[in-house]
Scaffold this motif. Structure first.
Motif, mmCIF file in Angstrom:
data_model
loop_
_atom_site.group_PDB
_atom_site.id
_atom_site.type_symbol
_atom_site.label_atom_id
_atom_site.label_comp_id
_atom_site.label_asym_id
_atom_site.label_seq_id
_atom_site.Cartn_x
_atom_site.Cartn_y
_atom_site.Cartn_z
ATOM 1 N N ARG A 14 26.586 -4.342 26.118
ATOM 2 C CA ARG A 14 26.870 -2.966 26.518
ATOM 3 C C ARG A 14 26.840 -2.836 28.037
ATOM 4 N NH1 ARG A 14 22.537 0.012 23.219
ATOM 5 N NH2 ARG A 14 22.827 1.638 24.807
ATOM 6 N N GLY A 15 25.895 -3.552 28.657
ATOM 7 C CA GLY A 15 25.809 -3.533 30.112
ATOM 8 C C GLY A 15 27.081 -4.062 30.760
ATOM 9 N N ASP A 17 29.918 -3.907 29.571
ATOM 10 C CA ASP A 17 30.980 -2.924 29.367
ATOM 11 C C ASP A 17 30.827 -1.706 30.268
ATOM 12 O OD1 ASP A 17 32.617 -4.160 27.642
ATOM 13 O OD2 ASP A 17 31.672 -3.394 25.816
ATOM 14 N N ASP A 19 27.748 0.073 30.778
ATOM 15 C CA ASP A 19 26.633 0.958 30.439
ATOM 16 C C ASP A 19 25.425 0.577 31.304
ATOM 17 O OD1 ASP A 19 24.417 2.181 29.353
ATOM 18 O OD2 ASP A 19 25.093 1.960 27.282
ATOM 19 N N ALA A 21 22.564 2.017 31.916
ATOM 20 C CA ALA A 21 21.231 2.179 31.331
ATOM 21 C C ALA A 21 20.903 0.995 30.423
ATOM 22 C CB ALA A 21 21.152 3.487 30.550
ATOM 23 N N ALA A 22 21.885 0.557 29.636
ATOM 24 C CA ALA A 22 21.672 -0.594 28.756
ATOM 25 C C ALA A 22 21.443 -1.856 29.587
ATOM 26 C CB ALA A 22 22.877 -0.793 27.834
ATOM 27 N N TYR A 23 22.188 -1.971 30.670
ATOM 28 C CA TYR A 23 22.051 -3.137 31.539
ATOM 29 C C TYR A 23 20.660 -3.172 32.150
ATOM 30 C CZ TYR A 23 23.367 -6.659 35.001
ATOM 31 O OH TYR A 23 23.447 -7.797 35.754
ATOM 32 N N GLU B 15 27.714 -1.549 38.178
ATOM 33 C CA GLU B 15 28.771 -0.557 37.981
ATOM 34 C C GLU B 15 29.980 -0.868 38.863
ATOM 35 O OE1 GLU B 15 27.018 3.200 38.978
ATOM 36 O OE2 GLU B 15 25.371 2.935 37.566
#
Lengths: 179, 214
Positions: A14-15, A17, A19, A21-23, B15
């Motif tokens: 998920r990170g 992708d 995300d 918070a998941a990372y 990010e």
């Protein structure tokens, strides 16, 4: 044990992708595991444990594109940790061997308290002022990249690049810290 | 600095940028490396006189298959060895197998030749002095680029990863070199082509040992 692998892998996927918070949760969980792993193998130098945890987390982050998501995430992370520990011993001229198969054990250790990493601060202190401020300012719960960038007088795009460069420089400096 | 603060910074950075995975990096290296070798062959060596005819015969393609498979073996090995938990075994096995096959074919050709003089002539061909060094030179751009891109990956056996990168580069550029080189016996290929490729692999291993630490 396999439970941890499932959780870590799901969070990492998920990170990757996007995300954040998941990372973050993935790295935090991994940090706990790394601390136990290093603490057990470095009873002679407990002060270095947190330095190695931080150096390994930096490496996990910067090298994450080399994880093949068809493979075990824990085995990959263990290989990174093992490399960093051997490298640490090499720099300190300690001769030790580490079994390559103990990534099962990597999942199953008790959890010591986090100490404080000193080497990271030393590496951080050697960065240019703007980069240093930026690294300190981007808390996931606090400032966004755009806000932290604005405080350092940068656009969001420039802050992105500057943060990435700063992290790479930190990893390089920690690696050479006691070389 | 607390580890939690570091993790925050890492999560923020995630990010932003994301590096390409090893297969994409290596594909780009192969494309640019082959292009560099092609430009060198065309501008410096020129294509062989009988290229149009050679394309119709089997030996041109046999040579190309040998060197391309060597390159594929290097790719398989380096794609795995660029990861901390990877092993190059599949690549080494493929490379050893195709090399053994080529050596066997070369030895057979030498044995069935009429006499020792003829066998030696096959071994020397027309270009035995220049073949290996030329492959080495043609491969340096790709090897350099490959080692540089490997610095962004995480090899835990830097020497081996560098060796595999050299094998990959050597296989790719030796295939391009086939456009120039008129040699047509396995005896020649097995020795001089392999030596050029091996030289690149050795340089890759030496440089990789110190350049690929992270």
């Amino acid at each position: 044990m396999t439970d941890t692998e499932t959780r870590l892998k799901a969070l990492m996927l998920r990170g990757l992708d996007g995300d954040a918070a998941a990372y973050r949760a993935c790295l935090a969980l991994l940090g706990v595991r790394l601390r136990a792993y290093f603490a057990r193998r470095m009873s002679g130098a407990p002060g270095d444990v947190e330095d190695l945890v931080q150096e390994t987390l930096l490496a996990v982050h910067l090298k994450r594109s080399t994880w093949d998501s068809a493979q075990s995430f824990t085995a990959w992370a263990h290989a990174v940790a093992r490399y960093k520990l051997i490298d640490h011993w090499r720099r300190r001229r300690v001769r030790q061997t580490l079994p390559i198969e103990d990534h099962i054990d990597f999942l199953a250790a008790e959890e010591p308290d986090p100490g404080v990493g000193l080497e990271l601060d030393r590496a951080l202190a050697s960065l240019p002022e703007r980069q240093r401020r930026l690294v300190g300012d981007v808390k996931l719960t606090g400032l966004s990249l755009a806000e932290a960038g604005a405080r350092a007088g940068m656009s969001e795009g420039a802050a992105k690049v500057a943060l990435h460069r700063a992290l790479k420089a930190l990893a390089e400096r920690m690696r050479r810290a006691d070389g | 600095m607390r580890t939690d603060d570091l993790i925050d910074a890492l999560a923020r950075d995630a990010e932003g940028t994301r590096d390409p995975a090893p297969p994409r990096r290596l594909a780009l290296v192969a494309a640019l490396g082959a292009l560099a070798a092609l430009v060198l062959v065309l501008s410096w060596l020129g294509t062989r006189q009988d290229l149009a005819q050679a394309l119709l015969g089997p030996m041109f393609w046999m040579k190309a298959v040998y060197t391309a498979v060597l390159g594929a073996a290097g790719y398989l090995a380096v794609e795995r060895l660029s990861r901390p938990d990877g092993s190059g075994r599949r690549g080494w096995m493929l490379g050893a197998a195709i090399f053994a096959l080529c050596v066997a074919a070369g030895a057979y050709q030498a044995l069935v030749s009429p006499d020792v003089q003829a066998a030696l002539k096959m071994l020397h061909g027309h270009s035995w002095r220049s073949c290996s060094p030329r492959i080495l030179l043609l491969g340096l751009p790709m090897l350099g680029l490959g080692l540089w891109t490997l610095r962004g990956t995480a090899p835990t056996r830097p020497g081996l990863a560098g060796f595999a990168m050299g094998l990959f580069s050597g296989g790719v550029v030796a295939t391009v070199y086939g456009l120039h080189c008129p040699e047509h016996t396995f005896t020649f290929i097995a020795l001089w082509y392999s030596l050029g490729v091996l030289a690149l692999a050795a340089i890759g291993a030496l440089v990789g040992r110190w350049a690929l630490r992270w």
